[in-house]
Design a protein around this motif. Structure first.
Motif, PDB file in Angstrom:
ATOM      1  N   ASP A  78       0.818  -1.127  -0.019  1.00  0.00           N
ATOM      2  CA  ASP A  78      -0.063  -0.146  -0.010  1.00  0.00           C
ATOM      3  C   ASP A  78       0.900   1.127   0.134  1.00  0.00           C
ATOM      4  OD1 ASP A  78      -2.402  -1.523   0.019  1.00  0.00           O
ATOM      5  OD2 ASP A  78      -2.793  -1.438   2.083  1.00  0.00           O
ATOM      6  N   ALA A  79       1.818   1.184   0.800  1.00  0.00           N
ATOM      7  CA  ALA A  79       2.974   2.319   0.639  1.00  0.00           C
ATOM      8  C   ALA A  79       3.383   2.436  -0.579  1.00  0.00           C
ATOM      9  CB  ALA A  79       3.882   2.246   1.649  1.00  0.00           C
ATOM     10  N   ALA A  80       3.950   1.266  -1.353  1.00  0.00           N
ATOM     11  CA  ALA A  80       4.391   1.609  -2.737  1.00  0.00           C
ATOM     12  C   ALA A  80       3.467   2.020  -3.567  1.00  0.00           C
ATOM     13  CB  ALA A  80       4.760   0.178  -2.962  1.00  0.00           C
ATOM     14  N   ALA A  81       2.230   1.740  -3.306  1.00  0.00           N
ATOM     15  CA  ALA A  81       1.062   2.065  -4.484  1.00  0.00           C
ATOM     16  C   ALA A  81       0.680   3.662  -4.204  1.00  0.00           C
ATOM     17  CB  ALA A  81      -0.331   1.434  -4.116  1.00  0.00           C
ATOM     18  N   GLU A  82       0.914   4.209  -3.009  1.00  0.00           N
ATOM     19  CA  GLU A  82       0.773   5.617  -2.849  1.00  0.00           C
ATOM     20  C   GLU A  82       1.963   6.325  -3.469  1.00  0.00           C
ATOM     21  OE1 GLU A  82       0.271   8.796   0.940  1.00  0.00           O
ATOM     22  OE2 GLU A  82       0.137   6.621   1.400  1.00  0.00           O
ATOM     23  N   ILE A  83       3.040   5.852  -3.350  1.00  0.00           N
ATOM     24  CA  ILE A  83       4.369   6.520  -3.848  1.00  0.00           C
ATOM     25  C   ILE A  83       4.043   6.528  -5.574  1.00  0.00           C
ATOM     26  CG2 ILE A  83       6.809   6.528  -4.551  1.00  0.00           C
ATOM     27  CD1 ILE A  83       6.805   5.245  -1.704  1.00  0.00           C
ATOM     28  N   THR A  84       3.684   5.451  -6.098  1.00  0.00           N
ATOM     29  CA  THR A  84       3.433   5.263  -7.314  1.00  0.00           C
ATOM     30  C   THR A  84       2.342   6.447  -7.864  1.00  0.00           C
ATOM     31  OG1 THR A  84       3.865   2.845  -7.402  1.00  0.00           O
ATOM     32  CG2 THR A  84       2.688   3.405  -9.340  1.00  0.00           C
ATOM     33  N   ARG A  85       1.159   6.446  -6.943  1.00  0.00           N
ATOM     34  CA  ARG A  85       0.305   7.423  -7.525  1.00  0.00           C
ATOM     35  C   ARG A  85       0.713   8.776  -7.273  1.00  0.00           C
ATOM     36  NH1 ARG A  85      -3.014   4.071  -3.815  1.00  0.00           N
ATOM     37  NH2 ARG A  85      -2.726   5.319  -2.386  1.00  0.00           N
ATOM     38  N   ARG A  86       1.716   9.278  -6.552  1.00  0.00           N
ATOM     39  CA  ARG A  86       2.154  10.362  -6.450  1.00  0.00           C
ATOM     40  C   ARG A  86       2.951  10.685  -7.433  1.00  0.00           C
ATOM     41  NH1 ARG A  86       3.775  13.838  -2.116  1.00  0.00           N
ATOM     42  NH2 ARG A  86       2.098  12.984  -0.864  1.00  0.00           N
ATOM     43  N   PHE A  87       3.895   9.964  -7.894  1.00  0.00           N
ATOM     44  CA  PHE A  87       4.912  10.323  -9.055  1.00  0.00           C
ATOM     45  C   PHE A  87       4.479   9.581 -10.454  1.00  0.00           C
ATOM     46  CE2 PHE A  87       7.303   9.818  -4.954  1.00  0.00           C
ATOM     47  CZ  PHE A  87       7.583  11.645  -4.919  1.00  0.00           C
ATOM     48  N   SER A  88       3.340   9.234 -10.648  1.00  0.00           N
ATOM     49  CA  SER A  88       2.793   8.776 -11.888  1.00  0.00           C
ATOM     50  C   SER A  88       2.778   9.526 -12.933  1.00  0.00           C
ATOM     51  CB  SER A  88       1.671   7.780 -11.792  1.00  0.00           C
ATOM     52  OG  SER A  88       1.221   7.382 -13.209  1.00  0.00           O
ATOM     53  N   THR A  89       3.294   9.316 -14.167  1.00  0.00           N
ATOM     54  CA  THR A  89       2.763  10.264 -15.256  1.00  0.00           C
ATOM     55  C   THR A  89       1.653   9.851 -16.022  1.00  0.00           C
ATOM     56  OG1 THR A  89       3.869   8.608 -16.894  1.00  0.00           O
ATOM     57  CG2 THR A  89       5.288  10.254 -15.951  1.00  0.00           C
ATOM     58  N   GLY A  90       0.991   8.627 -15.555  1.00  0.00           N
ATOM     59  CA  GLY A  90      -0.596   8.340 -15.838  1.00  0.00           C
ATOM     60  C   GLY A  90      -0.291   7.603 -17.259  1.00  0.00           C
ATOM     61  N   ARG A  91       0.928   7.224 -17.554  1.00  0.00           N
ATOM     62  CA  ARG A  91       1.287   6.647 -18.927  1.00  0.00           C
ATOM     63  C   ARG A  91       2.042   5.348 -18.733  1.00  0.00           C
ATOM     64  NH1 ARG A  91       3.606  10.604 -20.938  1.00  0.00           N
ATOM     65  NH2 ARG A  91       5.700  10.137 -20.399  1.00  0.00           N
ATOM     66  N   PHE A  92       1.713   4.389 -19.613  1.00  0.00           N
ATOM     67  CA  PHE A  92       2.274   2.953 -19.720  1.00  0.00           C
ATOM     68  C   PHE A  92       3.463   3.064 -20.568  1.00  0.00           C
ATOM     69  CE2 PHE A  92       2.978  -1.343 -21.124  1.00  0.00           C
ATOM     70  CZ  PHE A  92       3.162  -2.010 -19.718  1.00  0.00           C
ATOM     71  N   GLU A  93       4.675   3.127 -20.323  1.00  0.00           N
ATOM     72  CA  GLU A  93       5.786   3.346 -21.009  1.00  0.00           C
ATOM     73  C   GLU A  93       6.172   2.053 -21.770  1.00  0.00           C
ATOM     74  OE1 GLU A  93       7.238   5.930 -21.712  1.00  0.00           O
ATOM     75  OE2 GLU A  93       6.096   7.305 -20.194  1.00  0.00           O
ATOM     76  N   SER A  94       6.028   2.044 -23.097  1.00  0.00           N
ATOM     77  CA  SER A  94       6.415   0.636 -23.754  1.00  0.00           C
ATOM     78  C   SER A  94       7.483   0.884 -24.715  1.00  0.00           C
ATOM     79  CB  SER A  94       4.998   0.446 -24.969  1.00  0.00           C
ATOM     80  OG  SER A  94       4.929   1.689 -25.764  1.00  0.00           O
TER      81      SER A  94
END
Length: 362
Positions: A78-94
Protein backbone atom coordinates in the motif's frame (compact mmCIF):
# COMPACT_ATOMS: atom_id res chain seq x y z
CA UNK A 1 -19.80 -43.96 54.94
CA UNK A 2 -16.57 -42.30 55.96
CA UNK A 3 -14.31 -40.86 53.29
CA UNK A 4 -10.85 -42.42 53.03
CA UNK A 5 -8.16 -40.21 54.50
CA UNK A 6 -6.32 -38.02 51.98
CA UNK A 7 -2.75 -38.94 51.31
CA UNK A 8 -0.19 -36.30 52.05
CA UNK A 9 1.52 -35.82 48.70
CA UNK A 10 4.97 -34.27 48.64
CA UNK A 11 5.16 -30.79 47.19
CA UNK A 12 6.62 -30.79 43.72
CA UNK A 13 10.14 -29.56 43.47
CA UNK A 14 11.30 -27.10 40.79
CA UNK A 15 12.43 -29.80 38.45
CA UNK A 16 9.04 -31.53 38.48
CA UNK A 17 6.97 -28.36 38.12
CA UNK A 18 5.53 -27.51 34.72
CA UNK A 19 6.67 -24.20 33.31
CA UNK A 20 4.19 -21.44 33.84
CA UNK A 21 2.80 -20.23 30.51
CA UNK A 22 2.59 -16.52 29.97
CA UNK A 23 -0.98 -15.35 30.17
CA UNK A 24 -2.87 -14.33 27.02
CA UNK A 25 -2.73 -10.59 27.67
CA UNK A 26 1.09 -10.77 27.67
CA UNK A 27 1.16 -12.54 24.32
CA UNK A 28 -1.22 -10.02 22.81
CA UNK A 29 0.84 -7.17 24.22
CA UNK A 30 4.02 -8.48 22.64
CA UNK A 31 2.22 -9.01 19.33
CA UNK A 32 0.80 -5.49 19.42
CA UNK A 33 4.27 -4.09 20.06
CA UNK A 34 5.66 -5.97 17.04
CA UNK A 35 2.84 -4.68 14.86
CA UNK A 36 3.45 -1.12 16.07
CA UNK A 37 7.19 -1.41 15.30
CA UNK A 38 6.50 -2.84 11.86
CA UNK A 39 3.97 -0.14 11.02
CA UNK A 40 6.36 2.54 12.25
CA UNK A 41 9.13 1.26 9.94
CA UNK A 42 6.77 1.47 6.96
CA UNK A 43 5.23 4.83 7.85
CA UNK A 44 8.69 6.31 8.46
CA UNK A 45 9.78 5.16 5.01
CA UNK A 46 6.68 6.66 3.42
CA UNK A 47 7.19 10.00 5.18
CA UNK A 48 10.84 10.07 4.13
CA UNK A 49 9.92 9.75 0.46
CA UNK A 50 6.73 11.79 0.24
CA UNK A 51 7.22 14.47 2.91
CA UNK A 52 10.98 14.79 3.36
CA UNK A 53 11.89 14.13 -0.27
CA UNK A 54 14.85 11.94 0.58
CA UNK A 55 16.02 8.49 -0.42
CA UNK A 56 15.71 5.68 2.08
CA UNK A 57 18.90 4.66 3.84
CA UNK A 58 20.29 1.16 3.38
CA UNK A 59 19.22 0.34 6.94
CA UNK A 60 15.64 1.46 6.26
CA UNK A 61 15.45 -0.64 3.08
CA UNK A 62 16.79 -3.75 4.79
CA UNK A 63 14.34 -3.24 7.66
CA UNK A 64 11.51 -3.25 5.11
CA UNK A 65 12.92 -6.39 3.48
CA UNK A 66 12.94 -8.14 6.87
CA UNK A 67 9.16 -7.71 7.23
CA UNK A 68 7.52 -10.99 6.26
CA UNK A 69 4.14 -11.05 8.00
CA UNK A 70 1.08 -10.93 5.73
CA UNK A 71 -0.15 -7.69 7.33
CA UNK A 72 3.28 -6.10 6.98
CA UNK A 73 3.64 -7.09 3.35
CA UNK A 74 0.20 -5.61 2.61
CA UNK A 75 1.24 -2.36 4.29
CA UNK A 76 4.43 -2.22 2.20
CA UNK A 77 2.43 -2.76 -0.98
CA UNK A 78 0.00 0.00 0.00
CA UNK A 79 2.90 2.36 0.73
CA UNK A 80 4.46 1.57 -2.66
CA UNK A 81 1.08 2.14 -4.32
CA UNK A 82 0.80 5.57 -2.71
CA UNK A 83 4.28 6.49 -4.01
CA UNK A 84 3.35 5.20 -7.47
CA UNK A 85 0.22 7.39 -7.51
CA UNK A 86 2.16 10.44 -6.33
CA UNK A 87 4.83 10.27 -9.02
CA UNK A 88 2.92 8.58 -11.84
CA UNK A 89 2.88 10.16 -15.30
CA UNK A 90 -0.37 8.31 -15.97
CA UNK A 91 1.27 6.57 -18.93
CA UNK A 92 2.31 2.97 -19.57
CA UNK A 93 5.81 3.24 -21.06
CA UNK A 94 6.24 0.73 -23.89
CA UNK A 95 9.32 -0.57 -25.65
CA UNK A 96 10.25 -3.49 -27.84
CA UNK A 97 13.39 -5.41 -28.78
CA UNK A 98 14.77 -7.38 -31.67
CA UNK A 99 17.38 -10.06 -31.03
CA UNK A 100 19.92 -8.85 -33.59
CA UNK A 101 22.42 -11.64 -32.93
CA UNK A 102 21.67 -14.87 -31.09
CA UNK A 103 23.65 -17.62 -29.39
CA UNK A 104 27.32 -18.64 -29.01
CA UNK A 105 27.94 -16.19 -26.17
CA UNK A 106 31.29 -16.81 -24.41
CA UNK A 107 29.98 -15.68 -21.01
CA UNK A 108 28.85 -18.32 -18.49
CA UNK A 109 25.72 -16.68 -17.04
CA UNK A 110 23.84 -19.61 -15.48
CA UNK A 111 20.39 -18.30 -16.42
CA UNK A 112 21.02 -17.72 -20.10
CA UNK A 113 19.98 -19.93 -23.01
CA UNK A 114 22.46 -18.17 -25.33
CA UNK A 115 25.60 -19.09 -23.39
CA UNK A 116 27.96 -21.37 -25.34
CA UNK A 117 28.74 -23.14 -22.05
CA UNK A 118 25.34 -24.90 -22.04
CA UNK A 119 23.32 -27.01 -24.48
CA UNK A 120 19.90 -25.39 -24.65
CA UNK A 121 18.93 -25.68 -28.31
CA UNK A 122 18.41 -21.93 -28.62
CA UNK A 123 18.29 -20.26 -32.01
CA UNK A 124 21.77 -19.34 -33.20
CA UNK A 125 22.35 -16.85 -35.99
CA UNK A 126 24.60 -14.02 -37.02
CA UNK A 127 23.43 -10.48 -37.48
CA UNK A 128 19.91 -9.92 -38.82
CA UNK A 129 19.64 -8.06 -42.12
CA UNK A 130 18.90 -4.32 -42.28
CA UNK A 131 15.63 -5.17 -44.04
CA UNK A 132 14.51 -7.45 -41.21
CA UNK A 133 15.42 -4.86 -38.59
CA UNK A 134 13.58 -2.06 -40.39
CA UNK A 135 10.52 -4.25 -40.89
CA UNK A 136 10.43 -5.06 -37.17
CA UNK A 137 10.79 -1.37 -36.31
CA UNK A 138 7.90 -0.44 -38.60
CA UNK A 139 5.65 -3.11 -37.09
CA UNK A 140 6.40 -1.78 -33.61
CA UNK A 141 5.85 1.85 -34.61
CA UNK A 142 2.49 1.00 -36.20
CA UNK A 143 1.49 -0.84 -33.00
CA UNK A 144 2.08 2.30 -30.93
CA UNK A 145 5.40 1.31 -29.31
CA UNK A 146 7.59 4.26 -28.33
CA UNK A 147 11.05 2.70 -28.03
CA UNK A 148 12.90 0.08 -30.04
CA UNK A 149 16.12 -1.66 -29.04
CA UNK A 150 18.63 -3.86 -30.82
CA UNK A 151 19.98 -6.58 -28.53
CA UNK A 152 22.95 -8.81 -29.40
CA UNK A 153 24.47 -11.82 -27.68
CA UNK A 154 28.11 -11.81 -26.61
CA UNK A 155 30.37 -10.09 -24.12
CA UNK A 156 30.50 -7.05 -26.40
CA UNK A 157 29.87 -5.97 -29.98
CA UNK A 158 32.73 -4.28 -31.80
CA UNK A 159 34.24 -3.54 -35.18
CA UNK A 160 32.24 -4.07 -38.37
CA UNK A 161 29.38 -5.73 -36.48
CA UNK A 162 28.99 -2.65 -34.29
CA UNK A 163 29.06 -0.39 -37.35
CA UNK A 164 26.40 -2.52 -39.03
CA UNK A 165 24.15 -2.31 -35.94
CA UNK A 166 24.73 1.44 -35.70
CA UNK A 167 23.64 1.76 -39.31
CA UNK A 168 20.46 -0.23 -38.64
CA UNK A 169 19.70 1.95 -35.62
CA UNK A 170 20.13 5.10 -37.66
CA UNK A 171 17.85 3.85 -40.45
CA UNK A 172 15.15 2.57 -38.07
CA UNK A 173 15.08 5.79 -36.08
CA UNK A 174 14.99 8.06 -39.12
CA UNK A 175 12.33 6.08 -41.00
CA UNK A 176 9.95 5.27 -38.12
CA UNK A 177 10.42 8.03 -35.56
CA UNK A 178 11.02 5.45 -32.81
CA UNK A 179 13.35 6.31 -29.92
CA UNK A 180 16.32 4.00 -30.43
CA UNK A 181 18.03 1.96 -27.73
CA UNK A 182 20.80 -0.64 -27.77
CA UNK A 183 21.96 -3.53 -25.57
CA UNK A 184 25.32 -4.70 -26.89
CA UNK A 185 27.28 -5.80 -23.83
CA UNK A 186 30.32 -4.29 -22.16
CA UNK A 187 31.26 -1.38 -24.42
CA UNK A 188 33.81 1.37 -23.98
CA UNK A 189 33.54 5.08 -24.74
CA UNK A 190 34.60 4.72 -28.40
CA UNK A 191 31.95 2.10 -29.19
CA UNK A 192 29.28 3.97 -27.26
CA UNK A 193 30.11 7.19 -29.14
CA UNK A 194 29.52 5.39 -32.45
CA UNK A 195 26.02 4.41 -31.27
CA UNK A 196 25.34 7.96 -30.07
CA UNK A 197 26.32 9.36 -33.45
CA UNK A 198 23.85 6.91 -35.04
CA UNK A 199 20.98 8.39 -33.04
CA UNK A 200 20.81 5.87 -30.16
CA UNK A 201 19.84 7.69 -26.97
CA UNK A 202 19.35 4.96 -24.36
CA UNK A 203 21.79 2.20 -23.44
CA UNK A 204 20.74 -0.98 -21.69
CA UNK A 205 23.00 -3.04 -19.43
CA UNK A 206 21.40 -5.16 -16.70
CA UNK A 207 23.13 -5.61 -13.35
CA UNK A 208 20.99 -8.81 -13.12
CA UNK A 209 21.06 -9.39 -9.33
CA UNK A 210 22.68 -8.39 -6.03
CA UNK A 211 26.50 -8.23 -5.95
CA UNK A 212 26.56 -10.80 -3.13
CA UNK A 213 24.71 -13.26 -5.41
CA UNK A 214 26.11 -12.41 -8.84
CA UNK A 215 29.42 -14.26 -8.45
CA UNK A 216 27.52 -17.51 -7.80
CA UNK A 217 25.80 -17.12 -11.17
CA UNK A 218 28.51 -15.74 -13.46
CA UNK A 219 32.31 -15.73 -13.25
CA UNK A 220 33.31 -14.36 -16.68
CA UNK A 221 32.47 -10.76 -15.83
CA UNK A 222 31.43 -8.72 -12.79
CA UNK A 223 28.90 -6.11 -11.78
CA UNK A 224 31.76 -3.60 -11.67
CA UNK A 225 32.41 -4.34 -15.36
CA UNK A 226 28.78 -3.50 -16.05
CA UNK A 227 28.90 -0.31 -14.01
CA UNK A 228 31.96 0.89 -15.93
CA UNK A 229 30.01 0.57 -19.19
CA UNK A 230 26.98 2.32 -17.64
CA UNK A 231 29.14 5.17 -16.32
CA UNK A 232 30.76 5.61 -19.75
CA UNK A 233 27.35 5.67 -21.44
CA UNK A 234 25.97 8.25 -19.03
CA UNK A 235 29.07 10.42 -19.49
CA UNK A 236 28.33 10.60 -23.22
CA UNK A 237 24.69 11.51 -22.58
CA UNK A 238 22.74 8.24 -22.83
CA UNK A 239 19.82 7.61 -20.55
CA UNK A 240 20.26 4.28 -18.78
CA UNK A 241 18.12 1.15 -18.69
CA UNK A 242 19.32 -1.38 -16.13
CA UNK A 243 17.50 -4.04 -14.15
CA UNK A 244 17.72 -7.79 -13.86
CA UNK A 245 16.10 -11.11 -13.07
CA UNK A 246 14.16 -12.09 -9.95
CA UNK A 247 13.84 -15.69 -8.81
CA UNK A 248 17.42 -16.92 -9.31
CA UNK A 249 17.71 -18.22 -5.76
CA UNK A 250 18.31 -14.86 -4.12
CA UNK A 251 16.94 -13.98 -0.67
CA UNK A 252 14.59 -11.12 0.19
CA UNK A 253 17.53 -9.16 1.58
CA UNK A 254 19.47 -9.75 -1.62
CA UNK A 255 16.56 -8.33 -3.61
CA UNK A 256 16.83 -5.24 -1.42
CA UNK A 257 20.60 -5.22 -2.00
CA UNK A 258 19.96 -5.43 -5.75
CA UNK A 259 17.56 -2.49 -5.64
CA UNK A 260 20.08 -0.46 -3.63
CA UNK A 261 22.97 -1.33 -5.96
CA UNK A 262 20.95 -0.07 -8.93
CA UNK A 263 21.18 3.40 -7.39
CA UNK A 264 24.82 3.37 -8.52
CA UNK A 265 23.61 2.88 -12.11
CA UNK A 266 21.08 5.74 -11.77
CA UNK A 267 18.74 4.16 -14.34
CA UNK A 268 15.82 5.91 -15.99
CA UNK A 269 14.22 2.51 -16.56
CA UNK A 270 14.42 -0.74 -14.56
CA UNK A 271 13.19 -3.88 -16.37
CA UNK A 272 12.25 -6.62 -13.90
CA UNK A 273 12.40 -10.10 -15.39
CA UNK A 274 11.07 -13.24 -13.72
CA UNK A 275 13.33 -16.25 -14.20
CA UNK A 276 11.93 -18.83 -16.60
CA UNK A 277 14.22 -21.81 -15.91
CA UNK A 278 15.61 -23.04 -19.23
CA UNK A 279 16.42 -26.73 -19.73
CA UNK A 280 20.14 -27.20 -20.19
CA UNK A 281 21.16 -24.28 -17.98
CA UNK A 282 22.41 -24.72 -14.40
CA UNK A 283 19.23 -22.99 -13.16
CA UNK A 284 16.87 -25.38 -14.98
CA UNK A 285 15.53 -26.84 -11.71
CA UNK A 286 15.18 -23.54 -9.83
CA UNK A 287 11.76 -23.28 -8.14
CA UNK A 288 9.48 -20.75 -9.80
CA UNK A 289 9.10 -17.37 -8.17
CA UNK A 290 5.57 -16.97 -6.85
CA UNK A 291 3.32 -14.14 -7.92
CA UNK A 292 3.30 -12.71 -4.40
CA UNK A 293 7.10 -12.76 -4.22
CA UNK A 294 7.32 -10.85 -7.48
CA UNK A 295 4.77 -8.24 -6.39
CA UNK A 296 6.46 -7.81 -3.00
CA UNK A 297 9.79 -7.30 -4.80
CA UNK A 298 8.20 -4.67 -7.07
CA UNK A 299 7.01 -2.84 -3.95
CA UNK A 300 10.54 -2.74 -2.51
CA UNK A 301 11.96 -1.50 -5.84
CA UNK A 302 9.32 1.25 -5.94
CA UNK A 303 10.28 2.38 -2.42
CA UNK A 304 13.96 2.48 -3.38
CA UNK A 305 13.32 4.11 -6.79
CA UNK A 306 10.24 6.33 -6.34
CA UNK A 307 10.38 8.08 -9.73
CA UNK A 308 12.05 5.51 -11.98
CA UNK A 309 10.20 3.53 -14.65
CA UNK A 310 9.70 -0.07 -13.50
CA UNK A 311 9.00 -2.36 -16.45
CA UNK A 312 7.45 -5.76 -16.90
CA UNK A 313 9.98 -7.85 -18.84
CA UNK A 314 10.64 -11.54 -19.47
CA UNK A 315 8.62 -14.13 -17.56
CA UNK A 316 5.55 -12.00 -16.98
CA UNK A 317 3.44 -14.17 -19.28
CA UNK A 318 2.86 -16.67 -16.50
CA UNK A 319 1.47 -14.03 -14.14
CA UNK A 320 -2.29 -14.04 -13.74
CA UNK A 321 -4.26 -10.97 -14.78
CA UNK A 322 -4.91 -10.20 -11.11
CA UNK A 323 -1.19 -10.35 -10.32
CA UNK A 324 -0.34 -8.05 -13.24
CA UNK A 325 -2.89 -5.49 -12.11
CA UNK A 326 -1.56 -5.63 -8.55
CA UNK A 327 2.00 -5.18 -9.83
CA UNK A 328 0.81 -2.10 -11.75
CA UNK A 329 -0.85 -0.78 -8.60
CA UNK A 330 2.29 -1.08 -6.47
CA UNK A 331 4.91 0.10 -8.94
CA UNK A 332 5.09 -1.22 -12.51
CA UNK A 333 4.44 1.48 -15.09
CA UNK A 334 5.88 0.07 -18.30
CA UNK A 335 6.68 -3.06 -20.22
CA UNK A 336 8.91 -4.69 -22.82
CA UNK A 337 7.22 -6.42 -25.72
CA UNK A 338 9.08 -9.44 -27.07
CA UNK A 339 10.56 -9.80 -30.55
CA UNK A 340 8.29 -12.61 -31.74
CA UNK A 341 6.74 -10.76 -34.65
CA UNK A 342 3.93 -13.27 -35.15
CA UNK A 343 2.58 -12.52 -31.68
CA UNK A 344 3.54 -8.86 -31.37
CA UNK A 345 0.10 -7.49 -32.20
CA UNK A 346 -1.73 -9.59 -29.65
CA UNK A 347 0.88 -8.74 -27.00
CA UNK A 348 0.45 -5.03 -27.58
CA UNK A 349 -3.35 -5.37 -27.52
CA UNK A 350 -3.16 -7.17 -24.18
CA UNK A 351 -0.88 -4.49 -22.75
CA UNK A 352 -3.20 -1.72 -23.94
CA UNK A 353 -6.16 -3.44 -22.27
CA UNK A 354 -4.17 -4.02 -19.07
CA UNK A 355 -2.97 -0.42 -18.97
CA UNK A 356 -6.52 0.87 -19.43
CA UNK A 357 -7.77 -1.31 -16.59
CA UNK A 358 -5.03 0.13 -14.39
CA UNK A 359 -6.01 3.68 -15.37
CA UNK A 360 -2.94 4.30 -17.54
CA UNK A 361 -2.73 5.56 -21.11
CA UNK A 362 -0.59 3.61 -23.57
Amino acid sequence: MARPPRKNLPAPNCRDARPVRPNRPQRLSELSENVRNMSEIISTALRAILDEGRDLSDEEVYALADITSPDGLREIRDAAAEITRRFSTGRFESCSIINARSGRCPENCKWCAQSAHYSTGCDTYELVSPEECLNAARINAEAGIRRFSLVASGRSVRGRTLSAIAGMCREAGEKTGLSMCASLGLLGPEELRELWNAGVRRYHCNLETAPSHFSTLCTTHTIDDKLRTIDAAREIGFSICSGGILGMGETRRQRAEFALTLRRARPDSIPLNILSPIPGTPLQDTPLLSEDEFIDAVAIFRLVHPRTELRFAGGRARLSKEARLEALRVGINGGIVGDLLTTLGSSVAQDKTLAAQAGLSF
